[in-house]
Design a protein around this motif. Structure first.
Motif, mmCIF file in Angstrom:
data_model
loop_
_atom_site.group_PDB
_atom_site.id
_atom_site.type_symbol
_atom_site.label_atom_id
_atom_site.label_comp_id
_atom_site.label_asym_id
_atom_site.label_seq_id
_atom_site.Cartn_x
_atom_site.Cartn_y
_atom_site.Cartn_z
ATOM 1 N N ILE A 200 0.845 -1.205 0.000
ATOM 2 C CA ILE A 200 0.000 0.000 0.000
ATOM 3 C C ILE A 200 0.873 1.244 0.000
ATOM 4 O O ILE A 200 0.680 2.172 -0.796
ATOM 5 C CB ILE A 200 -0.942 -0.003 1.225
ATOM 6 C CG1 ILE A 200 -1.996 -1.114 1.094
ATOM 7 C CG2 ILE A 200 -1.630 1.362 1.388
ATOM 8 C CD1 ILE A 200 -2.778 -1.395 2.370
ATOM 9 N N ARG A 201 1.887 1.247 0.870
ATOM 10 C CA ARG A 201 2.705 2.460 1.011
ATOM 11 C C ARG A 201 3.659 2.668 -0.170
ATOM 12 O O ARG A 201 4.058 3.794 -0.454
ATOM 13 C CB ARG A 201 3.460 2.429 2.335
ATOM 14 C CG ARG A 201 2.473 2.541 3.515
ATOM 15 C CD ARG A 201 3.090 3.044 4.784
ATOM 16 N NE ARG A 201 2.039 3.356 5.753
ATOM 17 C CZ ARG A 201 1.968 2.859 6.982
ATOM 18 N NH1 ARG A 201 2.901 2.020 7.410
ATOM 19 N NH2 ARG A 201 0.999 3.203 7.795
ATOM 20 N N ALA A 202 3.967 1.576 -0.864
ATOM 21 C CA ALA A 202 4.788 1.720 -2.077
ATOM 22 C C ALA A 202 3.994 2.472 -3.143
ATOM 23 O O ALA A 202 4.538 3.291 -3.891
ATOM 24 C CB ALA A 202 5.205 0.347 -2.598
ATOM 25 N N LEU A 203 2.688 2.197 -3.213
ATOM 26 C CA LEU A 203 1.820 2.864 -4.194
ATOM 27 C C LEU A 203 1.371 4.238 -3.720
ATOM 28 O O LEU A 203 1.148 5.146 -4.514
ATOM 29 C CB LEU A 203 0.580 1.993 -4.471
ATOM 30 C CG LEU A 203 0.809 0.694 -5.243
ATOM 31 C CD1 LEU A 203 -0.435 -0.176 -5.219
ATOM 32 C CD2 LEU A 203 1.195 1.003 -6.693
ATOM 33 N N SER A 204 1.206 4.380 -2.401
ATOM 34 C CA SER A 204 0.717 5.641 -1.836
ATOM 35 C C SER A 204 1.331 5.859 -0.457
ATOM 36 O O SER A 204 0.769 5.453 0.560
ATOM 37 C CB SER A 204 -0.822 5.594 -1.734
ATOM 38 O OG SER A 204 -1.305 6.752 -1.115
ATOM 39 N N PRO A 205 2.498 6.508 -0.404
ATOM 40 C CA PRO A 205 3.205 6.688 0.871
ATOM 41 C C PRO A 205 2.379 7.402 1.940
ATOM 42 O O PRO A 205 2.590 7.185 3.134
ATOM 43 C CB PRO A 205 4.424 7.532 0.469
ATOM 44 C CG PRO A 205 4.610 7.288 -0.987
ATOM 45 C CD PRO A 205 3.245 7.062 -1.546
ATOM 46 N N GLU A 206 1.430 8.234 1.508
ATOM 47 C CA GLU A 206 0.657 9.016 2.475
ATOM 48 C C GLU A 206 -0.670 8.342 2.849
ATOM 49 O O GLU A 206 -1.484 8.911 3.577
ATOM 50 C CB GLU A 206 0.411 10.425 1.919
ATOM 51 C CG GLU A 206 1.716 11.208 1.766
ATOM 52 C CD GLU A 206 1.549 12.520 1.020
ATOM 53 O OE1 GLU A 206 0.403 12.849 0.653
ATOM 54 O OE2 GLU A 206 2.557 13.212 0.809
ATOM 55 N N ALA A 207 -0.887 7.132 2.371
ATOM 56 C CA ALA A 207 -2.149 6.436 2.647
ATOM 57 C C ALA A 207 -2.383 6.281 4.149
ATOM 58 O O ALA A 207 -1.447 6.115 4.923
ATOM 59 C CB ALA A 207 -2.142 5.059 1.989
ATOM 60 N N GLY A 208 -3.641 6.336 4.527
ATOM 61 C CA GLY A 208 -4.020 6.078 5.919
ATOM 62 C C GLY A 208 -4.358 4.606 6.078
ATOM 63 O O GLY A 208 -5.064 4.031 5.241
ATOM 64 N N ILE A 209 -3.846 3.971 7.128
ATOM 65 C CA ILE A 209 -4.147 2.560 7.390
ATOM 66 C C ILE A 209 -4.580 2.422 8.845
ATOM 67 O O ILE A 209 -3.867 2.851 9.752
ATOM 68 C CB ILE A 209 -2.932 1.646 7.129
ATOM 69 C CG1 ILE A 209 -2.405 1.851 5.702
ATOM 70 C CG2 ILE A 209 -3.299 0.176 7.346
ATOM 71 C CD1 ILE A 209 -1.127 1.099 5.383
ATOM 72 N N ARG A 210 -5.767 1.862 9.059
ATOM 73 C CA ARG A 210 -6.244 1.648 10.422
ATOM 74 C C ARG A 210 -6.570 0.175 10.608
ATOM 75 O O ARG A 210 -6.802 -0.555 9.644
ATOM 76 C CB ARG A 210 -7.471 2.510 10.733
ATOM 77 C CG ARG A 210 -8.752 2.089 10.025
ATOM 78 C CD ARG A 210 -10.007 2.610 10.752
ATOM 79 N NE ARG A 210 -10.235 1.870 11.983
ATOM 80 C CZ ARG A 210 -10.189 2.402 13.205
ATOM 81 N NH1 ARG A 210 -9.926 3.663 13.389
ATOM 82 N NH2 ARG A 210 -10.403 1.656 14.265
ATOM 83 N N SER A 211 -6.604 -0.280 11.874
ATOM 84 C CA SER A 211 -6.981 -1.668 12.132
ATOM 85 C C SER A 211 -7.466 -1.831 13.560
ATOM 86 O O SER A 211 -7.285 -0.950 14.401
ATOM 87 C CB SER A 211 -5.800 -2.603 11.879
ATOM 88 O OG SER A 211 -6.270 -3.952 11.816
ATOM 89 N N ASN A 212 -8.110 -2.982 13.797
ATOM 90 C CA ASN A 212 -8.551 -3.364 15.143
ATOM 91 C C ASN A 212 -7.907 -4.682 15.524
ATOM 92 O O ASN A 212 -7.620 -5.522 14.662
ATOM 93 C CB ASN A 212 -10.081 -3.535 15.173
ATOM 94 C CG ASN A 212 -10.792 -2.229 14.936
ATOM 95 O OD1 ASN A 212 -10.404 -1.196 15.465
ATOM 96 N ND2 ASN A 212 -11.829 -2.268 14.116
ATOM 97 N N PHE A 213 -7.708 -4.858 16.833
ATOM 98 C CA PHE A 213 -7.083 -6.088 17.331
ATOM 99 C C PHE A 213 -7.813 -6.577 18.579
ATOM 100 O O PHE A 213 -8.244 -5.776 19.405
ATOM 101 C CB PHE A 213 -5.604 -5.839 17.675
ATOM 102 C CG PHE A 213 -4.803 -5.369 16.496
ATOM 103 C CD1 PHE A 213 -4.234 -6.277 15.620
ATOM 104 C CD2 PHE A 213 -4.653 -4.012 16.239
ATOM 105 C CE1 PHE A 213 -3.513 -5.854 14.513
ATOM 106 C CE2 PHE A 213 -3.925 -3.571 15.139
ATOM 107 C CZ PHE A 213 -3.358 -4.488 14.270
ATOM 108 N N ILE A 214 -7.918 -7.899 18.704
ATOM 109 C CA ILE A 214 -8.509 -8.518 19.888
ATOM 110 C C ILE A 214 -7.381 -9.094 20.736
ATOM 111 O O ILE A 214 -6.566 -9.874 20.252
ATOM 112 C CB ILE A 214 -9.500 -9.637 19.503
ATOM 113 C CG1 ILE A 214 -10.698 -9.041 18.746
ATOM 114 C CG2 ILE A 214 -9.977 -10.386 20.753
ATOM 115 C CD1 ILE A 214 -11.628 -10.084 18.173
#
Length: 460
Positions: free
Chosen positions: A313-327
């Motif tokens: 993702i960051r190779a294509l769009s370094p400024e991309a936002g990435i969020r996630s959830n964890f249990i």
């Protein structure tokens, strides 16, 4: 005779869409929608049934609404939504303060149901059932069943009935309902049913309707957006229609949500990055990183695979936002499993992180798993991981200083809004100082400071 009704929405953006569809049906039948429960004859609480804490919040909202009865105009409190569907009769017995518990099958006749309740008639709550049984097992056979009851309780009713309950410049747009995955901790497929896509024409029409009603950012929501189109015979349908959302007059930004990492394919990633107006925003539900824990969760992947996806993702769009959830604290989670997750969060540099302690849920496979982690250990791990996640999110935000952002203003008083990498309500904000922007404006700016996940920007 006009009746007044207030709708209180708990839980996720999908519930917000359901509330607006209920509002549309009620308004069409002569009900007057009011914002405050105190001034409504009927309070409808759209409950969340996802995890223990969310259920508690929903019960609190029902009790609060009930406390107004006898002191003003409020005459009835009605529960709808996921918790009402999930527990039905059982909830009615445990919570006599609610005058009625309505399931999804009641939505089509919501006006008649409320009228009956206000008139003093008792409503017999439903006995919950596995809603997956309502649709064919084969996904490709579901579209016909859905088309037969276009506006039905299958969960994919049309914009025909929708009425906006707020005036935010963004709005959720439901593209599908239900889920076919069998994650061992999740009961959503049981009470929301099997995965079923809405047809593109229907969604695009609703997107255009939203744009005509003050919305410039469309937030595409479902239980699993990466599955969109599989029941319509084309798993790459989202890639093909994404540009059409961006081409709707008045739409400035399109955002996808609830992406399943195991289903994230190069063609969708490419389309999201390359399509004009689609936010480079990746809401990836990792849930854990230990392969052992993930297999027990009936999920796929590991730290290495997830970090590879993030780097793609960051190779294509370094400024991309990435969020996630964890249990944290899933049955069988060892200290080594937890450490693997902590190492991942340190390495991943995510923009937003949700940490949840495991809790037993009815109608889930995990309920019967052995090796339950002690509650005290879960609490300690949640606290430690939350602290680490906050630190890493702060560092990621700090790294954005000097970056160019396009901010949608959402609060004129605070001069606050969201950049493309910030999802609604949960991902932090971007604020301006000494400006006088109006809600709905898009401002091109440069990040000059950060506080936690929040950014401060100034006009370019």
């Amino acid at each position: 005779m006009s009746r007044t009704v207030a709708i209180v929405t708990m839980g996720c953006a999908r519930n917000e869409v359901d509330s607006e569809e209920l509002a549309g049906r009620l308004a069409a039948d002569g009900w007057t929608l009011v914002e405050d429960v105190e001034s409504a004859e009927v309070a409808v609480v759209n409950t969340c049934g996802f995890i223990e804490s969310a259920k508690k919040d929903s019960v609190d909202a029902l009790l609060e609404a009930n406390s107004l009865k006898g002191h003003g105009v409020t005459r009835a409190v009605v529960a709808v939504g996921c918790m009402a569907e999930r527990y039905g009769k059982e909830l009615a017995e445990a919570l006599p303060e609610a005058d009625a518990i309505l399931g999804f099958d009641d939505y089509q006749d919501i006006s008649v149901r409320l009228q009956s309740i206000v008139s003093g008639n008792a409503h017999t709550p439903h006995v919950p059932r596995d809603r997956r049984a309502l649709l064919p097992i084969a996904p490709v056979e579901r579209a016909a069943a859905r088309d037969e009851s276009y506006a039905s309780s299958l969960g994919a009713g049309g914009s025909l009935f929708r009425k906006r309950l707020g005036n935010a410049p963004w709005a959720p747009l439901k593209i599908a309902s239900g889920c076919d995955r069998r994650c061992s901790f999740c009961a959503i497929p049981y009470f929301r049913g099997s995965f079923i896509s809405r047809r593109p024409t229907e969604i695009l029409q609703e997107g255009a309707w939203l744009a005509q009603n003050g919305v410039s950012e469309l937030f595409l929501v479902s239980e699993n957006t990466t599955s969109y189109g599989k029941d319509l015979g084309d798993l790459k349908l989202m890639e093909k229609i994404l540009h059409e959302f961006a081409e709707i007059e008045g739409v400035e930004r399109v955002r996808l949500s609830y992406l399943q990492p195991a289903e994230m394919r190069p063609s969708l990633l490419q389309a999201m990055i390359e399509t004009d107006k689609v936010a480079p925003y990746f809401d990836l539900s990792f849930q854990h990183t230990s392969p052992t824990v993930l297999r027990r969760m009936r999920r796929f992947g590991d730290s290495e695979k997830f970090l590879h996806l993030i780097s793609q993702i960051r190779a294509l769009s370094p400024e991309a936002g990435i969020r996630s959830n964890f249990i944290v604290g899933f049955p069988g989670e060892t200290q080594a499993d937890y450490d693997d997750l902590a190492d991942f969060i340190t390495a991943a540099k995510l923009d937003a992180v949700g940490i949840f302690g495991y809790s037993d849920e009815d109608n889930t496979e995990a309920l019967d798993l052995s090796d339950k982690v002690e509650e005290e250990v879960i609490r300690e791990r949640v606290e430690a991981l939350s602290s680490l996640a906050d630190e890493m999110v702060s560092l990621r935000a700090q790294a954005r200083i000097g970056e160019s952002v396009r901010v949608l203003i959402e609060d004129a008083e605070l001069q606050e809004g969201r950049a493309a990498h910030q999802g609604p309500e949960v991902d932090g904000t971007t604020t301006f100082i000494g400006t006088n922007f109006e809600v709905g404006q898009y401002i091109d700016a440069v990040v000059i400071d950060s506080m936690g996940a929040d950014l401060v920007a100034q006009v370019q």
